[in-house]
Write an enzyme that holds these catalytic residues in place. Structure first.
Site, short mmCIF file in Angstrom:
data_model
loop_
_atom_site.label_atom_id
_atom_site.label_comp_id
_atom_site.label_asym_id
_atom_site.label_seq_id
_atom_site.Cartn_x
_atom_site.Cartn_y
_atom_site.Cartn_z
N TYR A 1 -25.95 13.54 39.91
CA TYR A 1 -25.46 12.38 39.21
C TYR A 1 -24.04 11.89 39.64
O TYR A 1 -23.81 11.01 39.91
CB TYR A 1 -25.42 13.02 37.57
CG TYR A 1 -24.38 11.96 36.60
CD1 TYR A 1 -24.94 10.79 36.45
CD2 TYR A 1 -22.93 12.31 36.14
CE1 TYR A 1 -23.90 10.01 35.70
CE2 TYR A 1 -22.32 11.27 35.23
CZ TYR A 1 -23.35 10.16 34.76
OH TYR A 1 -21.89 9.24 34.33
N LYS B 1 -22.69 8.36 40.95
CA LYS B 1 -21.57 7.69 40.02
C LYS B 1 -20.60 7.12 41.67
O LYS B 1 -19.70 6.25 41.59
CB LYS B 1 -21.39 8.02 39.19
CG LYS B 1 -21.79 8.92 37.79
CD LYS B 1 -22.21 6.97 37.65
CE LYS B 1 -20.73 6.41 36.69
NZ LYS B 1 -21.21 5.60 35.69
#
Length: 372
Positions: free
Chosen positions: A103, A107
Site C-alpha cells: 500500500y 501511494k
C-alpha cells in the site's frame, strides 16, 4: 472556482463536498466509482483545481493497490498534461508512503507521478501524507478503528482490541478539510508536502474507553469534557454514528403535588443542569447552602423569589417571568424560595455549580417567610 474531486463519494470526499457547497464561488465536479478513467478528460474541462482523493486501501488482491493508487494517479496526470493547462492538485497520500509495504509503495508511486508532472509541466502539487483520518461518514468495519468502534458501541455490539497499548495517530476530518480549503483559497503553504495539525495520539484501549464513557453519559448524565481537542472530535464522531432510533433518550423525572424536577446534564467539574415546574401558588425551595450556588432562569410563567440572610435577617424579594430572560442567583448564607405567582404552570431552568451529592447535599431547610 471549479474543483474536480476524485473519490467524491468517499469519506473525505463527502465531507469536502459539503464544506465547498457551504462556500460561495465553488463548483464541485465529482469523479466517483460510477466513472471510468476515460471520463477524466471531459471532467477536466474548465477545472481550476483538482483534489485527488480516490484510491484503494482495502483490496481483495494486493495488485489492486498499484492499479487504484499509482495507476489512477498517473492517468490523471496524463490527462492534466494533455489539457496544456497548469491546474494545481491536492493529493491525499498516506504516512504509509514512508513504509515498505504494498500500500505504501503504491501511494509513493502516486506521489512520484505528481512530482514528475510538477517538474515537467509546472503544476503546483500539495501532497498530504495523512495518518488515520476520523470523523463522520467514515465506513465502519473497513479501515478505521474509530469508525468501527463508534458504530459498534453505539449499537451495543462488541469491539475487538488486539493490543490495547498500541498507539495510533489521528487527524480529524474537519481539520483535514480546513487545510484543503486554505490551499484552495490561496493561503501560502509549503510545497510539495503539507501537514495537517493537530495530530492526536491515543492508545487503542483508551480510544475504546473514551467511546464507552460517551455511551455511559446517557445513564449517569455526566458529560465528558467535549468542548475542545481530541475529546470534542471523538464525541462529535461518536454521535454521528447513532442510528436514528437512538437520537432520543429519557432522563430521570421526579414528580409530586408541586410539579416535576428533571435532571438533564451533569459535568465533571462545572455542576449540573436541571429544570423544574411549579403549579400556580406552589412554593419550592425554603433552604440555604453554605457553598453551593445556583442560577435560575424562568422559561415560562411568573415567579417571586424571596431571600433572607441567615445571620442578619435581611429580607429581599424580586419578581421575574418568562417574558424576560433574567438570571436569578442564589447566594450562600441566604435561605431562598421561589413561588409561582401566575395563573399558568411555571417552568424554570436551573444550574447548580456542583453535582448533587445525597451524602453531603449542602442543603438545609429554613423557611424564608413573606415579609421583612
Amino acid at each position: 472556482m471549479k474543483v474536480l474531486v476524485t473519490g467524491a463519494d468517499g469519506f473525505i470526499g463527502k465531507n469536502l463536498q459539503l464544506h465547498l457547497e457551504e462556500k460561495k464561488g465553488f463548483e464541485v465536479v465529482p469523479f466517483t466509482r460510477e466513472h471510468n478513467e476515460q471520463d477524466l478528460a471531459g471532467l477536466l474541462r474548465g477545472v481550476d483545481w483538482i483534489v485527488h482523493l480516490a484510491g484503494i486501501n482495502r483490496p481483495q488482491d494486493p495488485s489492486e493497490f498499484r492499479i487504484g493508487n499509482a495507476g489512477l494517479t498517473q492517468v490523471l496526470c496524463d490527462a492534466v498534461e494533455a489539457t496544456g493547462r497548469i491546474v494545481p492538485i491536492i493529493y491525499s497520500s498516506s504516512i504509509q508512503a514512508e513504509r515498505d509495504n504494498e500500500y505504501g509503495s503504491s501511494k509513493r508511486e502516486a506521489e512520484d507521478a505528481l512530482l514528475a508532472l510538477n517538474k515537467a509541466n509546472g503544476n503546483p502539487v500539495y501532497i498530504y501524507r495523512l495518518p488515520n483520518v476520523f470523523g463522520k461518514w467514515a465506513r465502519p468495519n473497513y479501515n478505521s478503528a474509530v469508525a468501527t468502534f463508534c458504530h459498534n458501541i453505539a449499537r451495543d455490539l462488541p469491539v475487538q482490541i488486539n493490543d490495547p497499548d498500541a498507539m495510533v495517530n489521528l487527524v480529524y476530518v474537519d481539520d483535514v478539510i480546513a487545510s484543503f480549503l486554505r490551499v484552495l483559497e490561496g493561503e501560502a503553504q509549503s510545497t510539495p508536502f503539507v501537514g495537517v495539525e493537530p495530530v492526536y495520539q491515543i492508545t487503542v484501549g483508551e480510544l475504546a474507553s473514551q467511546l464507552y464513557r460517551f455511551k455511559a453519559t446517557r445513564d449517569n448524565l455526566i458529560t465528558e469534557r467535549v468542548g475542545s481537542g481530541l475529546v470534542r472530535a471523538l464525541y462529535s464522531t461518536y454521535v454521528s454514528y447513532l442510528p436514528p432510533e437512538s437520537f432520543t433518550y429519557t432522563v430521570p423525572q421526579h414528580g409530586d403535588e408541586r410539579g416535576v424536577f428533571v435532571e438533564m446534564l451533569k459535568t465533571p467539574d462545572a455542576g449540573q443542569f436541571s429544570f423544574f415546574t411549579a403549579h400556580p401558588g406552589v412554593t419550592r425551595g425554603g433552604h440555604y447552602h453554605h457553598s453551593k450556588t445556583e442560577k435560575f432562569l424562568v422559561i415560562k410563567g411568573q415567579a417571586c423569589f424571596r431571600f433572607r440572610h441567615m445571620i442578619s435577617g435581611e429580607f429581599y424579594e424580586l419578581h421575574t417571568s418568562g417574558a424576560r430572560p433574567e438570571i436569578v442567583e442564589t447566594v450562600p448564607g441566604w435561605t431562598h424560595d421561589i413561588t409561582n405567582i401566575g395563573e399558568d404552570e411555571l417552568v424554570c431552568m436551573l444550574w447548580a455549580n456542583e453535582i448533587f451529592d445525597r451524602d453531603s447535599p449542602d442543603t438545609f431547610a429554613c423557611p424564608v417567610g413573606t415579609e421583612a
